[in-house]
Design a protein around this motif. Structure first.
Motif, PDB file in Angstrom:
ATOM      1  N   ALA A 188       1.466  -2.624  -1.062  1.00 23.95           N
ATOM      2  CA  ALA A 188       0.037  -2.332  -1.127  1.00 23.95           C
ATOM      3  C   ALA A 188      -0.428  -1.569   0.112  1.00 23.95           C
ATOM      4  O   ALA A 188      -1.181  -0.595   0.010  1.00 23.95           O
ATOM      5  N   THR A 189       0.025  -2.006   1.296  1.00 26.56           N
ATOM      6  CA  THR A 189      -0.466  -1.368   2.527  1.00 26.56           C
ATOM      7  C   THR A 189      -0.027   0.089   2.598  1.00 26.56           C
ATOM      8  O   THR A 189      -0.828   0.957   2.911  1.00 26.56           O
ATOM      9  N   GLY A 203      -8.592  -0.562   0.156  1.00 22.83           N
ATOM     10  CA  GLY A 203      -7.852  -1.485  -0.709  1.00 22.83           C
ATOM     11  C   GLY A 203      -6.595  -1.996  -0.028  1.00 22.83           C
ATOM     12  O   GLY A 203      -6.294  -3.191  -0.080  1.00 22.83           O
ATOM     13  N   GLY A 204      -5.880  -1.092   0.657  1.00 22.97           N
ATOM     14  CA  GLY A 204      -4.662  -1.494   1.349  1.00 22.97           C
ATOM     15  C   GLY A 204      -4.959  -2.492   2.453  1.00 22.97           C
ATOM     16  O   GLY A 204      -4.249  -3.490   2.627  1.00 22.97           O
ATOM     17  N   LEU A 205      -6.046  -2.243   3.213  1.00 25.38           N
ATOM     18  CA  LEU A 205      -6.432  -3.174   4.285  1.00 25.38           C
ATOM     19  C   LEU A 205      -6.774  -4.541   3.710  1.00 25.38           C
ATOM     20  O   LEU A 205      -6.337  -5.572   4.210  1.00 25.38           O
ATOM     21  N   PRO A 276      -8.376  -6.568  -3.377  1.00 21.29           N
ATOM     22  CA  PRO A 276      -7.756  -5.275  -3.050  1.00 21.29           C
ATOM     23  C   PRO A 276      -7.987  -4.225  -4.138  1.00 21.29           C
ATOM     24  O   PRO A 276      -7.977  -3.043  -3.850  1.00 21.29           O
ATOM     25  N   GLU A 277      -8.151  -4.657  -5.409  1.00 20.18           N
ATOM     26  CA  GLU A 277      -8.418  -3.682  -6.457  1.00 20.18           C
ATOM     27  C   GLU A 277      -9.920  -3.475  -6.602  1.00 20.18           C
ATOM     28  O   GLU A 277     -10.416  -2.391  -6.428  1.00 20.18           O
ATOM     29  N   GLY A 278     -10.609  -4.558  -6.904  1.00 18.57           N
ATOM     30  CA  GLY A 278     -12.062  -4.532  -7.022  1.00 18.57           C
ATOM     31  C   GLY A 278     -12.576  -3.243  -7.640  1.00 18.57           C
ATOM     32  O   GLY A 278     -13.236  -2.451  -6.966  1.00 18.57           O
ATOM     33  N   GLU A 279     -12.284  -3.003  -8.921  1.00 25.25           N
ATOM     34  CA  GLU A 279     -12.513  -1.670  -9.470  1.00 25.25           C
ATOM     35  C   GLU A 279     -13.969  -1.219  -9.410  1.00 25.25           C
ATOM     36  O   GLU A 279     -14.245  -0.036  -9.477  1.00 25.25           O
ATOM     37  N   GLY A 284      -9.052   0.413  -5.594  1.00 25.54           N
ATOM     38  CA  GLY A 284      -7.748  -0.184  -5.319  1.00 25.54           C
ATOM     39  C   GLY A 284      -6.830   0.696  -4.525  1.00 25.54           C
ATOM     40  O   GLY A 284      -7.019   1.902  -4.433  1.00 25.54           O
ATOM     41  N   TYR A 285      -5.791   0.073  -3.959  1.00 22.62           N
ATOM     42  CA  TYR A 285      -4.853   0.805  -3.119  1.00 22.62           C
ATOM     43  C   TYR A 285      -4.041   1.799  -3.920  1.00 22.62           C
ATOM     44  O   TYR A 285      -3.437   2.692  -3.381  1.00 22.62           O
TER      45      TYR A 285
END
Lengths: 405, 198
Positions: A188-189, A203-205, A276-279, A284-285
């Motif tokens: 992800a990062t 998103g990655g953070l 992280p996604e939270g569309e 997202g990442y």
């Protein structure tokens, strides 16, 4: 039609378990293979990944849509005709895979090409590796498929020449899983950073902070089970859970189960932990990924769901144990070895399947947390609770277990 | 025994592959300008080291190496690098004749150190009985073994280090905490900031 949803997976699991028993109990030994060798381990890995995990991950993509549709009072994808065969829309995941394979593989102009390619690999590889420690049966004793083996005979056979239904039997066991799973955060990062996109970076953070936080709780929550069963080795833990439901982890470690399951769901980054996604916020990442590279993130997510189920089933639901079933059946001398092997695989597969269904249900029931709520839950509620769980468990084990002092 | 010979060959192959990963990763870590690539190379180095630990039957150490260094500490590194997002050019690096002279000096010192170490190591290895050739006892380097050592022989250092870590954690919390200013003595509502103030 509801009964088909239970019957079809059950038949598939029976067939798979029988194939595994024949493959490792008869075919490989008959060809002169050593069940302790590296190629036997490779075959086991191929069987469990290609025969169980990958197909189930594909089916889960369809199950998620169907189940969410049922829960929201609509039909969902119920047809994907191949000629006249409708198959309840099951073929959707084949169509999905084809679409992703043939889609344009787009790389943003300013992206770091190397790390952009590394992201999906780092997301999917750790999940595949961690399946190496999952036991999907007690194991098969070559050459004794039709015999009626006692528990002692089977244990002796597994130690000398039999094939465990587990890719590697490591003494560090679940520590190996934690070590490899901790690498999944790079997927992800790196994806978030290499895409050169502000939203994917956010998103990655979010992903790395969330996964780091919940890894701590996950490790501490399962320590109680280690104390109770006196081992880190999943096959030994399953063996220690015996044939009575009262010895299962969910009974001896109820708090540990809830904490571990919660943290493990947070690690899969699915709703209610899909910050992280939270569309609706940062997408997202993987916002810049398309085609099969996105498909790898998608597949990794569902394989993580299966893996979480497999570990929870192993540590808290007795793995392949069926209450009352010994190596020779419910009554001494009742069943041949091959039947017990098959039944144990089916028991394991059914437990994993039901836990997958349960995770999908959670996914479509809960709303998403806010980042601050997520951190508060992780550090201020789950972490102290898991520490308390260790303290209480250690005290009880010290008081009750003979020889613990 | 053919099985033992095969195992030996396999171990040799794994050893050299791990060596390549460790050294290659370490070289990339110090030569890459891109900080995230450098950090990922360091992760590869840690991973190779962990594999070497398993070759030495130190399974527990291997798992902890990956779990703590590759999985936790480097994640934190990457996190910080991502937040700072520094320029890849190094404005503070020494250039020109001074930089080259310093670089050559450092390389010479490193060669000297490495050469001394290798000479010493080869002298040690050729000495009779300097190292064990027999396989370790079953369970050596496992969780139970390391746990026993930590909680009996090395209990004091273990507890002392945990105290040190506790101090570090408290220090981090003290540094990072948000300072709440005491409310002003007068009961007046705070004056709104003047407009146009920059």
């Amino acid at each position: 039609m509801g009964w088909l949803a239970i019957l079809i997976p059950l038949v598939v699991f029976v067939v798979l378990g029988f194939v595994a028993t024949l493959l490792f109990g008869w075919l490989i030994p008959a060809l002169g293979g050593d069940l302790h060798s590296w190629y036997a381990a490779l075959l086991k890995a191929a069987f469990i990944l290609l025969g169980f995990v990958m197909p189930l991950a594909g089916v889960l993509t369809w199950m998620e849509r169907r189940q969410s549709a049922m829960m929201q009072d609509r039909l969902g994808p119920n047809r994907a005709n191949v000629g006249p065969v409708r198959a309840f829309g099951l073929m959707h995941f084949v169509a999905d895979a084809l679409k992703m394979l043939f889609k344009e593989d787009f790389v943003p102009a300013n992206a770091n090409k190397l790390l952009f390619a590394l992201g999906p690999v780092m997301a999917i590889a750790p999940v595949l590796i961690t399946f190496a420690v999952v036991p999907w049966g007690s194991g098969v004793c070559a050459g004794h498929l039709t015999d009626r083996l006692t528990d002692g005979q089977l244990a002796q056979c597994l130690d000398t020449g039999g094939g465990r239904f587990q890719v590697v039997h490591l003494e560090i066991g679940l520590l190996f899983y934690f070590a490899i799973a901790s690498l999944a955060v790079y997927g992800a990062t790196l994806a978030g950073w290499a895409s050169y996109n502000k939203w994917s970076l956010l998103g990655g953070l979010r992903a790395s902070s969330q996964m780091m936080s919940y890894e701590v709780t996950m490790g501490l929550a399962i320590l109680g089970a280690f104390l109770v069963y006196g081992s880190l080795e999943p096959a030994t833990i399953v063996q220690a859970q015996g044939d009575s439901i009262l010895h299962w982890g969910v009974v001896t470690q109820p708090l540990g189960f809830v904490l571990f399951f919660t943290a493990a769901i947070a690690e899969t980054k699915r709703t209610p932990f899909d910050i992280p996604e939270g569309e609706s916020e940062v997408i997202g990442y993987f916002v810049e990924y398309s085609g099969m590279r996105f498909g790898m993130f998608y597949l990794a997510e569902f394989m993580e769901v299966i893996f979480t189920s497999a570990i929870v089933a192993t540590v808290f639901f007795g793995g392949w144990q069926i209450p009352g079933l010994h190596a020779d059946g419910f009554v001494a001398g009742q069943m041949p070895h091959w039947l017990v092997c098959t039944l144990q695989f089916v028991a394991w597969a059914v437990k994993v399947f039901v836990l997958c269904w349960f995770q999908l249900m959670i996914r479509w029931t809960m709303p998403r947390f806010r980042p601050d709520q997520l951190m508060r839950l992780g550090w201020k509620q789950l972490l102290p609770a898991s520490l308390a769980n260790i303290l209480i468990t250690a005290g009880v084990v010290l008081a009750l277990m003979p020889g613990a002092k | 025994m053919p099985a033992a010979a095969e195992g030996h060959l396999g171990q040799t192959i794994v050893f050299w592959v791990c060596t390549a990963v460790v050294l290659g990763g370490a070289l990339l870590t110090i030569t890459r300008r891109n900080t995230v690539v450098a950090a990922m190379s360091l992760v590869a180095t840690f991973f190779g080291l962990a594999a070497m630990f398993t070759l030495l039957s130190a399974q527990f150490l291997a798992a902890i190496q990956v779990l703590v260094y590759a999985g936790a500490i480097m994640t934190l590194f990457v996190f910080v690098v991502m937040v700072l997002n520094r320029d890849e050019r190094e404005p503070w690096a020494l250039r020109g004749i001074v930089g080259k002279a310093l670089g050559i000096g450092a390389l010479g010192y490193l060669t000297l150190l490495g050469g001394t170490f290798l000479l010493g190591a080869s002298a040690l290895l050729t000495k009779q009985g300097a190292y064990h050739t027999e396989a370790p006892k079953p369970g050596w380097g496992g969780v139970a073994d390391v746990g026993n050592a930590l909680f009996t022989t090395y209990l004091f250092p273990f507890e002392a280090i945990s105290l040190l870590l506790l101090v570090a954690v408290i220090g981090a919390v003290v540094v990072a905490r948000t300072v709440k200013h005491a409310p002003p003595a007068s009961q007046e509502p705070p004056t709104p900031p003047a407009h146009g103030e920059h």
